[in-house]
Design a protein around this motif. Structure first.
Motif, PDB file in Angstrom:
ATOM      1  N   SER A  73      22.665  36.448  47.661  1.00 57.50           N
ATOM      2  CA  SER A  73      23.878  35.667  47.414  1.00 57.50           C
ATOM      3  C   SER A  73      24.476  35.990  46.050  1.00 57.50           C
ATOM      4  N   ILE A  74      23.634  36.325  45.081  1.00 64.73           N
ATOM      5  CA  ILE A  74      24.189  36.747  43.795  1.00 64.73           C
ATOM      6  C   ILE A  74      24.987  38.039  43.983  1.00 64.73           C
ATOM      7  N   LEU A  75      24.406  38.930  44.790  1.00 64.15           N
ATOM      8  CA  LEU A  75      25.106  40.190  45.054  1.00 64.15           C
ATOM      9  C   LEU A  75      26.443  39.951  45.743  1.00 64.15           C
ATOM     10  N   ILE A  76      26.430  39.076  46.736  1.00 65.54           N
ATOM     11  CA  ILE A  76      27.680  38.742  47.438  1.00 65.54           C
ATOM     12  C   ILE A  76      28.702  38.241  46.431  1.00 65.54           C
ATOM     13  N   GLY A  77      28.240  37.353  45.544  1.00 64.45           N
ATOM     14  CA  GLY A  77      29.129  36.820  44.522  1.00 64.45           C
ATOM     15  C   GLY A  77      29.701  37.930  43.670  1.00 64.45           C
ATOM     16  N   LEU A  78      28.825  38.803  43.205  1.00 65.28           N
ATOM     17  CA  LEU A  78      29.276  39.893  42.334  1.00 65.28           C
ATOM     18  C   LEU A  78      30.298  40.772  43.039  1.00 65.28           C
ATOM     19  N   ILE A  79      29.982  41.115  44.289  1.00 61.25           N
ATOM     20  CA  ILE A  79      30.881  42.010  45.019  1.00 61.25           C
ATOM     21  C   ILE A  79      32.237  41.342  45.235  1.00 61.25           C
ATOM     22  N   THR A  80      32.185  40.045  45.578  1.00 63.38           N
ATOM     23  CA  THR A  80      33.444  39.320  45.780  1.00 63.38           C
ATOM     24  C   THR A  80      34.239  39.266  44.486  1.00 63.38           C
ATOM     25  N   GLY A  81      33.532  39.246  43.362  1.00 61.34           N
ATOM     26  CA  GLY A  81      34.212  39.109  42.083  1.00 61.34           C
ATOM     27  C   GLY A  81      34.837  40.389  41.560  1.00 61.34           C
ATOM     28  N   ILE A  82      34.439  41.517  42.142  1.00 63.75           N
ATOM     29  CA  ILE A  82      34.872  42.796  41.559  1.00 63.75           C
ATOM     30  C   ILE A  82      36.396  42.900  41.479  1.00 63.75           C
ATOM     31  N   TYR A  83      37.042  42.605  42.588  1.00 59.92           N
ATOM     32  CA  TYR A  83      38.497  42.783  42.600  1.00 59.92           C
ATOM     33  C   TYR A  83      39.217  41.788  41.679  1.00 59.92           C
ATOM     34  N   PRO A  84      38.934  40.472  41.792  1.00 60.90           N
ATOM     35  CA  PRO A  84      39.576  39.544  40.848  1.00 60.90           C
ATOM     36  C   PRO A  84      39.276  39.900  39.385  1.00 60.90           C
ATOM     37  N   ALA A  85      38.057  40.365  39.129  1.00 59.42           N
ATOM     38  CA  ALA A  85      37.699  40.716  37.754  1.00 59.42           C
ATOM     39  C   ALA A  85      38.539  41.885  37.271  1.00 59.42           C
ATOM     40  N   LYS A  86      38.740  42.820  38.166  1.00 59.03           N
ATOM     41  CA  LYS A  86      39.518  43.990  37.800  1.00 59.03           C
ATOM     42  C   LYS A  86      40.968  43.589  37.514  1.00 59.03           C
ATOM     43  N   ARG A  87      41.475  42.734  38.387  1.00 57.44           N
ATOM     44  CA  ARG A  87      42.854  42.274  38.173  1.00 57.44           C
ATOM     45  C   ARG A  87      42.970  41.502  36.874  1.00 57.44           C
ATOM     46  N   ALA A  88      41.978  40.664  36.607  1.00 58.33           N
ATOM     47  CA  ALA A  88      42.008  39.860  35.380  1.00 58.33           C
ATOM     48  C   ALA A  88      42.039  40.755  34.154  1.00 58.33           C
ATOM     49  N   SER A  89      41.243  41.841  34.218  1.00 59.05           N
ATOM     50  CA  SER A  89      41.162  42.690  33.030  1.00 59.05           C
ATOM     51  C   SER A  89      42.473  43.424  32.781  1.00 59.05           C
ATOM     52  N   LYS A  90      43.324  43.463  33.805  1.00 55.56           N
ATOM     53  CA  LYS A  90      44.593  44.181  33.628  1.00 55.56           C
ATOM     54  C   LYS A  90      45.723  43.278  33.160  1.00 55.56           C
ATOM     55  N   ILE A  91      45.417  41.980  33.017  1.00 52.96           N
ATOM     56  CA  ILE A  91      46.466  41.070  32.565  1.00 52.96           C
ATOM     57  C   ILE A  91      46.858  41.421  31.141  1.00 52.96           C
ATOM     58  N   SER A  92      48.162  41.510  30.913  1.00 53.08           N
ATOM     59  CA  SER A  92      48.630  41.875  29.582  1.00 53.08           C
ATOM     60  C   SER A  92      48.845  40.604  28.759  1.00 53.08           C
ATOM     61  N   PRO A  93      48.529  40.672  27.466  1.00 52.60           N
ATOM     62  CA  PRO A  93      48.734  39.527  26.586  1.00 52.60           C
ATOM     63  C   PRO A  93      50.181  39.060  26.618  1.00 52.60           C
ATOM     64  N   LEU A  94      51.088  40.000  26.845  1.00 49.77           N
ATOM     65  CA  LEU A  94      52.511  39.645  26.813  1.00 49.77           C
ATOM     66  C   LEU A  94      52.873  38.635  27.880  1.00 49.77           C
ATOM     67  N   GLU A  95      52.123  38.680  29.004  1.00 46.01           N
ATOM     68  CA  GLU A  95      52.424  37.737  30.078  1.00 46.01           C
ATOM     69  C   GLU A  95      52.276  36.300  29.609  1.00 46.01           C
ATOM     70  N   SER A  96      51.378  36.086  28.634  1.00 41.88           N
ATOM     71  CA  SER A  96      51.204  34.738  28.118  1.00 41.88           C
ATOM     72  C   SER A  96      52.239  34.430  27.056  1.00 41.88           C
ATOM     73  N   ILE A  97      52.513  35.450  26.258  1.00 41.12           N
ATOM     74  CA  ILE A  97      53.274  35.177  25.044  1.00 41.12           C
ATOM     75  C   ILE A  97      54.774  35.144  25.295  1.00 41.12           C
ATOM     76  N   ARG A  98      55.201  35.998  26.214  1.00 41.54           N
ATOM     77  CA  ARG A  98      56.637  36.136  26.403  1.00 41.54           C
ATOM     78  C   ARG A  98      57.271  34.940  27.105  1.00 41.54           C
ATOM     79  N   TYR A  99      56.700  34.606  28.238  1.00 43.89           N
ATOM     80  CA  TYR A  99      57.381  33.597  29.051  1.00 43.89           C
ATOM     81  C   TYR A  99      56.701  32.260  28.916  1.00 43.89           C
ATOM     82  N   GLU A 100      57.338  31.388  28.316  1.00 40.56           N
ATOM     83  CA  GLU A 100      56.713  30.084  28.066  1.00 40.56           C
ATOM     84  C   GLU A 100      57.385  29.027  28.919  1.00 40.56           C
TER      85      GLU A 100
END
Ligand code: ADP
Ligand code: MG
Lengths: 244, 397
Positions: free
Chosen positions: B370-397
Motif C-alpha cells: 500500500s505504501i508503494l501504491i501511494g507512492l506510485i499514485t503520488g508521482i504525477y501530482p508530485a511532478k505537477r507540483a514541482s512545476k508550479i512557478s512562484p509567479l502563479e502565487s505572486i502575480r494574481y492575487e
C-alpha cells in the motif's frame, strides 16, 4: 571603501513583453545598477512595471531581452539549485500580498527558508523566535498568519525574510495595505535594517510619502526609467561608516 | 531527501490535520481495497492449508514410492542400491501379498491383503494407528485396518491372534519364486485408520524367512531434500524403476492454488484500482488547493525536488494509513468469520478449521504494497507540483 560600494545587482537593457501579440511592453530597455549598502526606491504609478522589474532581478521572471547580474554572475545562467540558494540565502523578499502557508503557524512560517535542508527544528525555531521578539511579535508565534492584522503580517514577512540573514532585501509596496501609522513603523524598520545591518534595500512603491527614506529614487513610467534622483541629505557614501 | 524527511513529514501531518475528514476517507477507501485483497489472500491460504495439510500429512511430504518398471524386479541388491543413494534418508521394503485370515475362533477364513514390511512403513505412509501401537520386528505382531475388523466376528481385535495362510504374491513382478506355505499366528497390536481396504501389516522377516528369494513389490523412501526430487527420480529411472512422490502431487496442487491466488489478487487489484483513482483525485485537489503555498515555497528557495518529496511523502503516508486500515479491516473480518465458522462446526459436532490464515508476510507485504501504491499514485501530482512557478502565487492575487 571601494569594495563596500561595489555593484551587487545590475539590470542591463532589460525588456519584458508579456505577450507577443500586444505591442505594449511591461519593461523597455531598463538598465539599473544597485550598489552594496544602498537604499533604493523604485517609484511610479500603478502598472508602470515596478513589480515586474523586481521579480526579474530576483530571478522569478525571465526578461524577454537583456541580462541581470547578481554580483558578477548572470542570474539567468545559474542552475536551478544556485537560483534556489539565491532565494534562500542571498536576497530576502517581502511580497506585497499575503504570502504565508495557511497550515503553518507564525513561528513555522518564519522558519520556511530554513526548512527541508536538514536544519534541526529547535535551532531554527530559536532563531525565528528571536526575530519575532525583536519585532514584538513573540506573543503571536503560535497563531496562524491569517489571524493577524496587515501590519503584523508585514512584520512576520519581514522576520521570515531575515531568518537566513541575506545581505540584499527587496520590498514590494511594503506599506500598500497599511494605515499611515503602521506604514511609518514598517518604513522605520526597513531603514534600521539598511543603516544598522548595512543591508542593500530595493523597495517598490507608488506612494510618494516615503521617498526621502531612500538614498536614490528611480522614477518609472510605462516600463521605462524616466529619471533618477539622489538624496544628498542622506549622504549614502558615508552612511554605512556612520553607524556602529 | 533524507535531510528534509522530518520536514516533509511535519508539513504533511499539518496538511492532514487541516483536512482530517478528507484524509481519513481517502485512507479508508484504500483500506477497503487493501483489506479485501488481504482477505482474499488469507482465504486462499486457508483453503490451501485445508487441502495440503489435512489431506496429506507433513511426514509424507518427503516420501516417495518406488515400484518396479515394466520388465524389472526389485531384488535385495537393488534395494541396497536405492538405500545407498545420496538423497535417500531411509528405505523401507514392502511386499504385497494376499491370503486368508481367521480369528481365534477359526470359524471362517476371509480374503485379505497382507502387506509384509517393517514398522517404519506406517510412519512414512502417514496412516494413523488409531488404537494400540505400531508393531515391532521379530515379535510376531501385526496391524490390521478397521475395514479388516469387519471380516471377523468380534468387534474388538486388539490383543487377539490371527491365523494367516495361503499367501500368494499380489502382482506378477515378485512372482519369481513360489511361496511355500506360511501358516502362522500373528498378534494384533494396533488398528489402522482405514475403512476401505481390509488389510494386515506383518513383519517382512516372517515372509523372507520362508522365501528369501522373493522380490519386493516396492520401496518407500524418505528423501532428505525434496526440492531435488527430479534428480532422484532420474537416478531411480536409470536402474529401471519408477518413483512416485507425494511432493509431486502437492506441487501440482500448489500450482493450482497459486493460480487461484493470482486470480483472487486480480480481483483485489481491481478494488484497489478504484481506491487509487479516489486517492489520485484527493492528491489533485490537494495540489490545486496548495498551488499558492507551493509558489511561495519555491519563491523562498525551496527546491523542486523538495516540493516533489512533500507530495510523495503525503501520498506514501496516505497509502500507509490505508494499509493499516486495510490490515485492521481484514483482521477483524477474518477473525469474526473464523470464529463463527468454528462455532458452527462445533455445533454440528465436526472438527472446525480456519477459513482465513494469517501469515506475517501477508501483513508486511500488504503494508509495503500500500505504501508503494501511494507512492506510485503520488508521482504525477508530485511532478505537477514541482512545476508550479512562484509567479502563479505572486502575480494574481
Ligand atoms: N503575468 C502577466 N501577464 C501579462 N501582463 C502582465 C503580467 N504581469 C504584469 N503584467 C502587465 O505588465 C505591466 C506592469 O505590471 P507591474 O510590474 O505589476 O506594475 P506595477 O508593479 O508597477 O504596478 C502591467 O501593464 C501589467 O498589466
Ligand atoms: Mg506592483
Amino acid at each position: 571603501m571601494e569594495r563596500e560600494h561595489y555593484i551587487v545587482v545590475e539590470a542591463r537593457n532589460v525588456t519584458k513583453q508579456y505577450s507577443s501579440v500586444s505591442e505594449s511592453m511591461a519593461l523597455k530597455e531598463v538598465t539599473l545598477k544597485i550598489r552594496s549598502g544602498e537604499f533604493i526606491i523604485l517609484f511610479g504609478p500603478s502598472g508602470c512595471g515596478k513589480s515586474t522589474l523586481l521579480n526579474i532581478i530576483y530571478g522569478l521572471e525571465r526578461p524577454t531581452k537583456g541580462e541581470v547580474y547578481l554580483r558578477e554572475k548572470k542570474l539567468f545562467e545559474m542552475s536551478e539549485r544556485e537560483l534556489d540558494e539565491v532565494h534562500r540565502y542571498k536576497i530576502g523578499y517581502v511580497f506585497q500580498q499575503f504570502s504565508f502557508l495557511r497550515n503553518l503557524n507564525v513561528l513555522d512560517n518564519v522558519c520556511l527558508p530554513k526548512m527541508f535542508i536538514g536544519e534541526p527544528f529547535n535551532s531554527r525555531r530559536k532563531r525565528a523566535m528571536q526575530l519575532l521578539e525583536e519585532l514584538h511579535l513573540d506573543q503571536f508565534s503560535r497563531r496562524y498568519p491569517q489571524e493577524l492584522s496587515g501590519g503584523q503580517q508585514q512584520r512576520v514577512a519581514l522576520a521570515r525574510s531575515q531568518i537566513n540573514n541575506p545581505r540584499i532585501m527587496f520590498f514590494d509596496e511594503p506599506t500598500g495595505n497599511l494605515d499611515k501609522k503602521t506604514g511609518l513603523h514598517v518604513m522605520n524598520m526597513i531603514r534600521k535594517m539598511n543603516r544598522h545591518s548595512k543591508k542593500t534595500v530595493v523597495m517598490v512603491t507608488h506612494d510618494p510619502s516615503y521617498l526621502d527614506y531612500a538614498h536614490r529614487v528611480i522614477y518609472m513610467q510605462d516600463g521605462q526609467i524616466i529619471k533618477e534622483k539622489n538624496n544628498h541629505r542622506l549622504m549614502f557614501l558615508t552612511a554605512p561608516k556612520e553607524s556602529k | 531527501m533524507i535531510a528534509g524527511l522530518i520536514d516533509y513529514l511535519f508539513l504533511v501531518i499539518k496538511q492532514f490535520s487541516a483536512r482530517k475528514m478528507r484524509t481519513f476517507l481517502t485512507m479508508l477507501a484504500i483500506g477497503v481495497g487493501v483489506g479485501s485483497m488481504f482477505l482474499l489472500v488469507s482465504f486462499v491460504l486457508g483453503l490451501q492449508d485445508l487441502v495440503l495439510h489435512r489431506i496429506a500429512p507433513v511426514e509424507t511430504l518427503s516420501t516417495a514410492d518406488i515400484s518396479p518398471g515394466n520388465l524389472s524386479y526389485i531384488n535385495d541388491s537393488s534395494f541396497e542400491q536405492v538405500a545407498k543413494m545420496p538423497l535417500v534418508n531411509a528405505a523401507v521394503p514392502i511386499i504385497y501379498l494376499s491370503g486368508q485370515a481367521s480369528d481365534d475362533g477359526g470359524k471362517a477364513f476371509a480374503d485379505i491383503s497382507v502387506n509384509a514390511t517393517t514398522p517404519d512403513y506406517i510412519k512414512y505412509d502417514g496412516i494413523a494407528v488409531k488404537e494400540g501401537r505400531n508393531f515391532q520386528q521379530g515379535q510376531g505382531e501385526c496391524l490390521i485396518t478397521r475395514a479388516a475388523i469387519q471380516l471377523f466376528s468380534e468387534p474388538e481385535m486388539l490383543g487377539k491372534y490371527l491365523n494367516i495362510r495361503e499367501l500368494i504374491p499380489a502382482n506378477s513382478n515378485i512372482a519369481n519364486t513360489s511361496i511355500p506355505r506360511v501358516d502362522g499366528e500373528v498378534k494384533v497390536v494396533g488398528v489402522l485408520d482405514n475403512d476401505e481396504v481390509p488389510a494386515v501389516y506383518i513383519d517382512i522377516e516372517k515372509v523372507k524367512n520362508v522365501a528369501p528369494e522373493l522380490n519386493l513389490s516396492g520401496i518407500k523412501i524418505s528423501i532428505s531434500d525434496v526440492s531435488q526430487i527430479n534428480n532422484l527420480k532420474e537416478d531411480i529411472g536409470e536402474i529401471g524403476f519408477e518413483a512416485d512422490a507425494v511432493y509431486d502431487m502437492v506441487e501440482e496442487t500448489s500450482k493450482l492454488f497459486n493460480y487461484i491466488q493470482a486470480g483472487f489478487s486480480l480481483l483485489g487489484v481491481i478494488g484497489l484500482f478504484v481506491a487509487t483513482i479516489g486517492m489520485f483525485n484527493t492528491m489533485t485537489i490537494s495540489l490545486l488547493e496548495r498551488t499558492r503555498d507551493i509558489g511561495y515555497m519555491r519563491a523562498f528557495g525551496v527546491s523542486k525536488q523538495s516540493v516533489r518529496s512533500i507530495f510523495l511523502t503525503e501520498s506514501a503516508l496516505i497509502g500507509m494509513g490505508g494499509g493499516f486500515l486495510g490490515i485492521v479491516i481484514g483482521l477483524i473480518v477474518s477473525i469474526i468469520i473464523n470464529s463463527s465458522f468454528r462455532f458452527l462446526a462445533l455445533k454440528v459436532g465436526s472438527e472446525g478449521f480456519d477459513l482465513f490464515i494469517f501469515k506475517w508476510w501477508i501483513i508486511l507485504a500488504t503494508l509495503i504494497f500500500s505504501i508503494l501504491i501511494g507512492l506510485i499514485t503520488g508521482i504525477y501530482p508530485a511532478k505537477r507540483a514541482s512545476k508550479i512557478s512562484p509567479l502563479e502565487s505572486i502575480r494574481y492575487e
